[in-house]
Scaffold this motif. Structure first.
Motif, PDB file in Angstrom:
ATOM      1  N   MET A 177       2.996  -2.107   8.530  1.00  0.00           N
ATOM      2  CA  MET A 177       4.409  -2.205   8.852  1.00  0.00           C
ATOM      3  C   MET A 177       5.232  -1.576   7.731  1.00  0.00           C
ATOM      4  SD  MET A 177       4.182  -3.755  11.631  1.00  0.00           S
ATOM      5  CE  MET A 177       5.642  -4.592  12.172  1.00  0.00           C
ATOM      6  N   VAL A 178       6.439  -1.149   8.082  1.00  0.00           N
ATOM      7  CA  VAL A 178       7.262  -0.452   7.098  1.00  0.00           C
ATOM      8  C   VAL A 178       7.641  -1.383   5.947  1.00  0.00           C
ATOM      9  CG1 VAL A 178       9.453  -0.843   8.287  1.00  0.00           C
ATOM     10  CG2 VAL A 178       9.192   1.124   6.812  1.00  0.00           C
ATOM     11  N   ALA A 179       7.775  -2.671   6.230  1.00  0.00           N
ATOM     12  CA  ALA A 179       8.152  -3.596   5.160  1.00  0.00           C
ATOM     13  C   ALA A 179       7.039  -3.748   4.142  1.00  0.00           C
ATOM     14  CB  ALA A 179       8.502  -4.959   5.748  1.00  0.00           C
ATOM     15  N   ASP A 180       5.790  -3.466   4.556  1.00  0.00           N
ATOM     16  CA  ASP A 180       4.678  -3.708   3.654  1.00  0.00           C
ATOM     17  C   ASP A 180       4.439  -2.591   2.654  1.00  0.00           C
ATOM     18  OD1 ASP A 180       4.234  -6.108   4.831  1.00  0.00           O
ATOM     19  OD2 ASP A 180       2.756  -5.354   6.265  1.00  0.00           O
ATOM     20  N   ILE A 181       5.057  -1.438   2.907  1.00  0.00           N
ATOM     21  CA  ILE A 181       4.851  -0.345   1.957  1.00  0.00           C
ATOM     22  C   ILE A 181       5.479  -0.707   0.614  1.00  0.00           C
ATOM     23  CG2 ILE A 181       6.899   1.009   2.537  1.00  0.00           C
ATOM     24  CD1 ILE A 181       5.179   3.506   2.176  1.00  0.00           C
ATOM     25  N   ILE A 182       6.520  -1.532   0.670  1.00  0.00           N
ATOM     26  CA  ILE A 182       7.179  -1.953  -0.566  1.00  0.00           C
ATOM     27  C   ILE A 182       6.176  -2.726  -1.433  1.00  0.00           C
ATOM     28  CG2 ILE A 182       9.107  -3.260  -1.514  1.00  0.00           C
ATOM     29  CD1 ILE A 182       9.909  -0.863   0.202  1.00  0.00           C
ATOM     30  N   GLY A 183       5.496  -3.673  -0.808  1.00  0.00           N
ATOM     31  CA  GLY A 183       4.510  -4.461  -1.542  1.00  0.00           C
ATOM     32  C   GLY A 183       3.372  -3.590  -2.042  1.00  0.00           C
ATOM     33  N   ALA A 184       2.953  -2.634  -1.219  1.00  0.00           N
ATOM     34  CA  ALA A 184       1.839  -1.775  -1.610  1.00  0.00           C
ATOM     35  C   ALA A 184       2.205  -0.934  -2.833  1.00  0.00           C
ATOM     36  CB  ALA A 184       1.432  -0.884  -0.442  1.00  0.00           C
ATOM     37  N   VAL A 185       3.393  -0.334  -2.789  1.00  0.00           N
ATOM     38  CA  VAL A 185       3.802   0.491  -3.928  1.00  0.00           C
ATOM     39  C   VAL A 185       3.990  -0.379  -5.161  1.00  0.00           C
ATOM     40  CG1 VAL A 185       5.633   1.956  -4.829  1.00  0.00           C
ATOM     41  CG2 VAL A 185       4.809   2.320  -2.529  1.00  0.00           C
ATOM     42  N   ALA A 186       4.583  -1.558  -4.981  1.00  0.00           N
ATOM     43  CA  ALA A 186       4.798  -2.436  -6.129  1.00  0.00           C
ATOM     44  C   ALA A 186       3.466  -2.851  -6.750  1.00  0.00           C
ATOM     45  CB  ALA A 186       5.598  -3.664  -5.714  1.00  0.00           C
ATOM     46  N   SER A 187       2.410  -2.982  -5.922  1.00  0.00           N
ATOM     47  CA  SER A 187       1.127  -3.416  -6.478  1.00  0.00           C
ATOM     48  C   SER A 187       0.439  -2.303  -7.250  1.00  0.00           C
ATOM     49  CB  SER A 187       0.212  -3.908  -5.358  1.00  0.00           C
ATOM     50  OG  SER A 187      -0.342  -2.812  -4.676  1.00  0.00           O
ATOM     51  N   ILE A 188       0.802  -1.045  -6.976  1.00  0.00           N
ATOM     52  CA  ILE A 188       0.294   0.062  -7.798  1.00  0.00           C
ATOM     53  C   ILE A 188       1.009   0.047  -9.147  1.00  0.00           C
ATOM     54  CG2 ILE A 188       0.152   2.568  -7.974  1.00  0.00           C
ATOM     55  CD1 ILE A 188       0.138   2.714  -4.951  1.00  0.00           C
ATOM     56  N   ASP A 189       2.215  -0.459  -9.152  1.00  0.00           N
ATOM     57  CA  ASP A 189       3.061  -0.523 -10.337  1.00  0.00           C
ATOM     58  C   ASP A 189       3.253   0.854 -10.958  1.00  0.00           C
ATOM     59  OD1 ASP A 189       4.602  -1.474 -12.385  1.00  0.00           O
ATOM     60  OD2 ASP A 189       2.907  -2.013 -13.653  1.00  0.00           O
ATOM     61  N   PRO A 190       3.766   1.803 -10.210  1.00  0.00           N
ATOM     62  CA  PRO A 190       3.991   3.113 -10.820  1.00  0.00           C
ATOM     63  C   PRO A 190       5.215   3.071 -11.722  1.00  0.00           C
ATOM     64  CG  PRO A 190       4.816   3.133  -8.578  1.00  0.00           C
ATOM     65  CD  PRO A 190       4.289   1.755  -8.819  1.00  0.00           C
TER      66      PRO A 190
END
Lengths: 445, 208, 185
Positions: A425-438
């Motif tokens: 879902m589009v809302a989950d990309i936020i969590g995914a990117v945050a977990s990479i911590d770029p």
């Protein structure tokens, strides 16, 4: 879009109608998009967006709320640091690298200095006290970096209080940094050959107190998110990337460890004497955002353990040198707190100005011209809070780097955005990117 | 170093006005034994790859690091063998280095490899002439090199043939030139302050 | 003595200018425009941890430029980012202010090279420059307070037009920096 907006018009292109949304009436927009009868919508997020973790641009192809394709656009913070360093001396290089990944400045400095020391062939001559200080500073830095990662990650998923507490802990670490280096960020404290100056009086006591305080606070902070049902729903099973995906994409750091592989360069390819410390490599086996979050939470405790061991070691090494003995590399500076709160020790200045012309010339040459580094190339990798931070350095034998390149974990890991978020879902990309911590400063350099 | 004080060479001009002349050293091949695990890696590669002597131009061991200089035509073959047979599962990217004075091999691409299984590191190096800056892409071997190759293209103008989408990544799409090459000026502007003008860093006096 | 004595208690009299200045000053909403290192210090100011910008009425960081009054340019602006920055500035509704936070945003800082815009004032008009690399959170608070003082005293209408004209004229007549000689005064 009913009214004409000079900065956000909708227009026809060969790819279909393009709407620019910059505010305004969302209902009207939805109506307009509905009128196009398109199932597939391409949405541009960023580079100025509150949830993209800096100036990151995401181009998402959506079907309803499902992401079918995600691409990341970077380069909005490209600073030309690598090129700029070719015009500065080796010592000045630390001032540049510290500003790359601005959440882990001391890791950048250490990677750079270890590579320069490798080229100089003085890796084994670094005084032990300097190495212990480096390790301690790096672990403190890991805490402050993880705090920002956890705080902003939570904020981006809609939880604001963890950020307040995370930044409170970060302040504790930054106070220590300020006491030791004089700066909260971008310290340029670690220099080729050792560290810039010894610890000030009372630093170890303060660190001991802070470690106690942080250990207590971390336990409190953990209760904010661990087990929190909203947090679990937003993070569990999200941003899935398994071991095969990680190796293919060259991913390291917490993302790799969340697949269950205990890959930590501090253990496996120790530098700065990490083999002399007791700590565990934290892993998770969930391959998701929650696993990465837990890894960061638990790494805090491991960092505190290492810091305590460093403090013990430093107490025994009181008065030992913090800079390599070779006077052709070590700056002759004896920094002391002068009347104006900064500067060189007056005794040292009196000595070189009054009694030794040779010292004065030496000092002048070393600071203006710098030292020569034998030709060759070196690659040194260390474990930064985000993964393998590699410094590739080429010297032509001059007083300036011939080429410096940083293998930034943020840059590499950000490639996983598509693998982690497509189909979700589009809302989950936020969590995914945050977990990479770029950290975009590291991504773009 | 055997030079004079502070590495003064030739005329011994240390005023800094001699201009910045940069010349990188070209290392020759290293002799066996290489030391450390490098002999083992070289042996394994020779065994797994019969065309070793053709594909590998030079083997350099310097400062505890093994560098294999690979001919560009053979790069992808060697990469597949290194990944599948020698277990170098990860490529930590690629970075370009520009040596304008090495005629015929001005542009180098350097690939640091990492083996998770064996906990080893080696380095591949490919050099190409400036006029024909084409290197086959290794994205099909290590997908994670995608962005790294784009960055090297952006900064050095090396064209990675077979890359799925070789576009600029850090600089704006319409940028001209490849900024990190040695023939591209650092740029920057002169700074004026109270009667004095300081030239940009690339035009200031500088020491070798 | 005039009007004050005739109106019932509980009323304050002031000018529209002063009232508008007072209102604007105390509800200065910043846009989240974090770019680099300075953005982390800006976040430290924004989070209630220690500095608590809410004490000065500026805690409401808006992600949408339409709802923001103050753009804190926190970090180095690259050539690639400059058009984005300008578009965001254009989307902010007037009255709006720009704070160049840190050396890079103010002048390009240590990055005098091909990639970085040498001062954000090449792209947008800047109201207040904040030195430091990065500036401490206290310095950011100080800059915001100083800006609030400016805003408090902002004139409106014809008075404002007059002041703008005077300032422009003074700037046109000022001696360029490179022609200044002598001591650094």
């Amino acid at each position: 879009m009913t009214t004409f907006d000079p900065y956000a018009p909708s227009r026809e292109t060969t790819e279909g109608k393009v709407f620019s949304v910059t505010g305004g009436d969302w209902d009207a927009l939805v109506q307009d998009i509905g009128a196009t009868k398109e199932e597939r919508v391409v949405v541009n997020m960023g580079p100025q967006h509150p949830s993209t973790h800096g100036v990151l641009r995401l181009v998402l192809e959506l079907e309803g709320e499902t992401i079918t394709e995600a691409r990341a656009g970077i380069g909005y913070l490209h600073t030309g640091i690598e090129k700029n360093m070719e015009y500065r001396s080796w010592t000045q290089g630390t001032t540049f690298v510290t500003r790359m990944d601005y959440l882990g400045p001391l890791h950048n400095e250490t990677a750079y200095c270890l590579a320069v020391e490798k080229l100089l062939g003085i890796t084994n001559d670094i005084p032990e006290r300097a190495s212990v200080i480096r390790v301690m500073m790096m672990e403190l830095n890991r805490i402050s970096s993880h705090m920002v990662a956890l705080g902003t990650g939570a904020l981006e998923l809609g939880a604001i209080s963890p950020m307040f507490f995370a930044f409170r802990e970060r302040e504790t670490v930054l106070e220590i940094f300020e006491m030791i280096t004089g700066l909260r960020m971008n310290m340029a404290y670690i220099r080729p050959g050792g560290v810039q100056q010894d610890l000030p009086e009372g630093a170890l006591t303060k660190i001991r107190d802070s470690v106690k305080l942080m250990r207590k606070n971390f336990k409190e902070n953990a209760t904010l998110l661990i087990g929190n049902s909203i947090w679990m729903k937003r993070t569990q099973g999200i941003g899935y990337l398994d071991l095969a995906g990680c190796t293919t994409l060259g991913i390291t750091g917490p993302v790799l460890r969340s697949t269950g592989l205990p890959w930590d360069l501090r253990k496996l390819q120790p530098y700065c004497g990490y083999e002399n410390y007791n700590f565990d490599v934290v892993t998770a086996d969930t391959c998701d955002v929650y696993g990465r979050f837990l890894i960061r939470m638990n790494e805090l405790e491991q960092s505190l353990r290492i810091i305590e061991q460093c403090v013990d070691k430093l107490e025994k090494l009181e008065g030992a040198p913090v800079m390599v003995a070779d006077k052709k590399i070590a700056w002759p500076a004896q920094l002391a707190l002068g009347g104006d709160g900064l500067g060189n020790s007056l005794d040292h200045i009196r000595q070189i100005m009054g009694t030794s012309m040779e010292s004065l010339i030496h000092h002048f040459k070393l600071v203006t011209e710098g030292f020569h580094v034998p030709a060759g190339q070196a690659y040194v990798a260390i474990e930064s809070p985000r993964g393998e931070l590699g410094a590739s350095i080429v010297s032509d034998g001059g007083t300036k780097p011939y080429r410096v390149h940083f293998r930034e974990p943020s840059f590499n890991n950000l490639q996983a955005t598509a693998a982690m978020s497509e189909g979700g879902m589009v809302a989950d990309i936020i969590g995914a990117v945050a977990s990479i911590d770029p950290v975009m400063g590291g991504v773009d350099r | 170093m055997t030079d004079g004080m502070f590495g003064a060479k030739g005329t011994g001009d240390t005023s800094g006005y001699g201009g910045l002349v940069r010349q990188a050293v070209n290392f020759g091949s290293s002799e066996r034994p290489y030391g450390s695990y490098f002999d083992e890696v070289a042996d394994d590669l020779e065994r797994a790859y019969p065309e070793f002597s053709e594909a590998i131009e030079r083997v350099v061991v310097d400062r505890g690091e093994l560098t294999l200089h690979v001919k560009r035509e053979k790069l992808v073959e060697v990469a597949f063998i290194l990944r599948d047979k020698l277990k170098f599962e990860m490529c930590m990217g690629v970075n370009g280095v520009h040596y304008p004075e090495q005629t015929g091999r001005e542009l180098h691409a350097v690939y640091p490899l990492l083996s998770l299984t064996k906990n080893q590191r080696i380095r591949l190096e490919v050099s190409v002439p400036d006029g024909d800056a084409h290197i086959p892409s290794v994205v099909e071997v290590w997908a994670g090199n995608n962005w790294h190759e784009r960055e090297t293209f952006d900064m050095f103008g090396i064209i990675f043939d077979g890359h799925p989408g070789l576009t600029r990544i850090l600089m704006p799409d319409d940028w001209e030139g490849h900024p990190q090459r040695k023939d591209y000026s650092l740029g920057g502007i002169a700074v004026e302050y109270k009667g004095a003008t300081t030239p940009p860093p690339s035009e200031r006096r500088s020491y070798k | 003595m005039g009007l004050e004595e005739k109106i019932p208690s509980g009323f304050l009299l002031t000018t529209v200018e002063k009232l508008a200045g007072y209102m604007r000053k105390n509800s200065l909403w910043p846009a989240t425009f974090g770019l680099a290192c300075c953005a982390i210090e800006m976040m430290a100011v924004g989070s209630a941890a220690k500095y608590d910008i809410a004490r000065f009425g500026s805690e409401v960081f808006r992600a949408s430029p339409r709802q923001a009054d103050l753009m804190i340019v926190a970090g180095r602006v690259s050539n690639k980012m400059a058009p984005v920055l300008r578009q965001i500035y254009d989307q902010m509704s007037a009255p709006k202010w720009v704070l160049a936070m840190g050396a890079c945003a103010s002048s390009g800082g240590m990055f005098n090279n091909y990639a970085i815009v040498q001062g954000v004032d090449h792209v947008v008009p800047v109201d207040i420059y904040l030195p430091g690399c990065p500036p401490r959170p206290e310095m950011l608070l100080d800059a915001i307070i100083k800006l609030q003082e400016q805003i408090n005293d902002t004139k409106l209408g014809a008075n404002r037009a007059q002041i703008i004209k005077e300032v422009e004229l003074a700037a046109m007549n000022a001696k360029p920096t490179h022609e200044m000689k002598g001591l650094l005064a």
